[in-house]
Design an enzyme around this catalytic site. Structure first.
Site, short mmCIF file in Angstrom:
data_model
loop_
_atom_site.label_atom_id
_atom_site.label_comp_id
_atom_site.label_asym_id
_atom_site.label_seq_id
_atom_site.Cartn_x
_atom_site.Cartn_y
_atom_site.Cartn_z
CG HIS A 141 -2.66 6.75 0.40
ND1 HIS A 141 -2.33 7.77 -0.72
CD2 HIS A 141 -3.60 6.41 0.33
CE1 HIS A 141 -3.18 7.47 -1.57
NE2 HIS A 141 -4.28 6.92 -0.99
CG ASP A 153 -12.35 9.33 0.65
OD1 ASP A 153 -12.78 9.84 -0.54
OD2 ASP A 153 -11.19 9.14 0.72
P1 AMP Z 1 -7.72 6.17 -2.06
O1 AMP Z 1 -6.35 5.41 -2.32
O2 AMP Z 1 -7.93 7.46 -2.52
O3 AMP Z 1 -8.61 4.99 -2.28
O4 AMP Z 1 -7.39 6.15 -0.46
C1 AMP Z 1 -7.05 5.29 0.37
C2 AMP Z 1 -7.40 5.58 1.80
O5 AMP Z 1 -6.83 6.79 1.89
C3 AMP Z 1 -9.06 5.93 2.23
O6 AMP Z 1 -9.29 5.54 3.38
C4 AMP Z 1 -8.89 7.53 2.02
O7 AMP Z 1 -9.89 8.04 2.87
C5 AMP Z 1 -7.47 7.79 2.52
N1 AMP Z 1 -7.25 9.06 2.07
C6 AMP Z 1 -6.90 9.73 1.16
N2 AMP Z 1 -6.52 10.89 0.99
C7 AMP Z 1 -6.57 11.33 2.29
C8 AMP Z 1 -5.84 12.43 3.09
N3 AMP Z 1 -5.77 13.57 2.28
N4 AMP Z 1 -5.94 12.41 4.20
C9 AMP Z 1 -6.21 11.26 5.06
N5 AMP Z 1 -6.71 10.23 4.50
C10 AMP Z 1 -6.77 10.02 3.17
#
Ligand code: AMP
Length: 273
Positions: free
Chosen positions: A34, A147
């Site tokens: 994030h 994702d």
């Molecule tokens: P989430 O809180 O899991 O819904 O993720 C929020 C955003 O962070 C989404 O756009 C995800 O694709 C991105 N994200 C989650 N994990 C990673 C990671 N390891 N590297 C880069 N972006 C990430």
């Protein structure tokens, strides 16, 4: 840094500011993945909004909505230290009423891969992202390549609904041993954490095969499935970057995607070749 939970207050604040706005949508339990999205937004925008909202409509019945990790205090600190201007932290009833209008994911690309194992998941994702875009009206919005299907569908929505926001894909952030960072990694016990390394190993194996000139999708998928044994595989797939089927990896236009269950934890990862 402001913490705003009401839609009207956020809209009014952003209108007053009249700046180039970057939006980073998250479900909280923030980690370095994030943070990388936030850093990219800070570089390109005058004002950065991070939304933290565990969106109920993207969870299917029986999934981990109720136990999804929540770390409000730490999240606020991380945002503050990284120079976020506004955290948008709404309650569910601020975002949803009854008898809602919904955005529907496309029939094919929205119901393969993660959409096949979680039918309807992407309807919820697109609906909430649409709402967030309408609330924040961002110039740029930042999404992780981790994702990849979500990123592809959001880009499609923006294109097909003629929306005025630039989608910025951000590279996947990994632990030093290769495991992609995910809020769900905290569910893993020590043994499962070791098993989960098979995911990135299988992706590295795919990339090694391609660099040796072995570009047949079926051969690569077979090899990857072997590397992933004995994990329960939801899917191993190789597609073009616009999520269409392909028989051969085409360098610069392919994505290799994996989703497995480690214990009861669903983990996904991919590499772009
Ligand atoms: P989430 O809180 O899991 O819904 O993720 C929020 C955003 O962070 C989404 O756009 C995800 O694709 C991105 N994200 C989650 N994990 C990673 C990671 N390891 N590297 C880069 N972006 C990430």
């Amino acid at each position: 840094m402001r913490i705003i939970s009401k839609v009207r207050e956020l809209k009014e604040y952003l209108k007053e500011q009249n700046k180039i706005v970057g939006l980073v949508p998250t479900m909280g339990a923030l980690h370095d993945g994030h943070l990388s999205l936030i850093k990219n937004a800070k570089k390109e925008c005058e004002l950065v909004v991070v939304s933290i909202f565990v969106n109920p409509t993207q969870f299917l019945k029986g999934e981990d909505l109720d136990k999804y990790p929540s770390r409000d205090k730490a999240d606020k600190k991380i945002c503050e230290l990284s120079g976020v201007d506004v955290i948008f932290l709404p309650q569910a009833d601020e975002i949803y009423g009854d008898d809602e209008v919904k955005v529907l994911a496309p029939n094919i690309r929205g119901f393969t891969l993660e959409g096949a194992s979680r039918p309807g998941h992407f309807n919820g994702v697109l609906t909430v992202v649409n709402k967030l875009f309408n609330i924040v009206n961002p110039d740029f919005a930042y999404f992780g390549k981790k994702d990849a299907q979500q990123l592809n569908l959001i880009s499609l929505m923006v294109e097909q609904f003629f929306m005025n926001v630039v989608i910025v894909p951000v590279d996947t952030v990994r632990e030093s041993d290769g495991l992609a960072l995910s809020s769900r990694n905290i569910y893993l016990c020590a043994d499962q954490r070791i098993d989960a390394l098979k995911i990135s190993s299988s992706l590295y194996e795919a990339s090694k095969m391609v660099s040796r000139g072995d570009v047949q999708v079926d051969d690569i998928k077979r090899k990857m499935s072997k590397v992933l044994e004995p994990l329960e595989i939801s899917y191993v797939e190789i597609l073009s970057r616009d999520f269409k089927a392909t028989k051969r990896v085409e360098i610069g236009n392919s994505i290799v995607l994996v989703e497995v269950l480690v214990g009861t934890t669903r983990l996904l990862d991919n590499i772009w070749l």
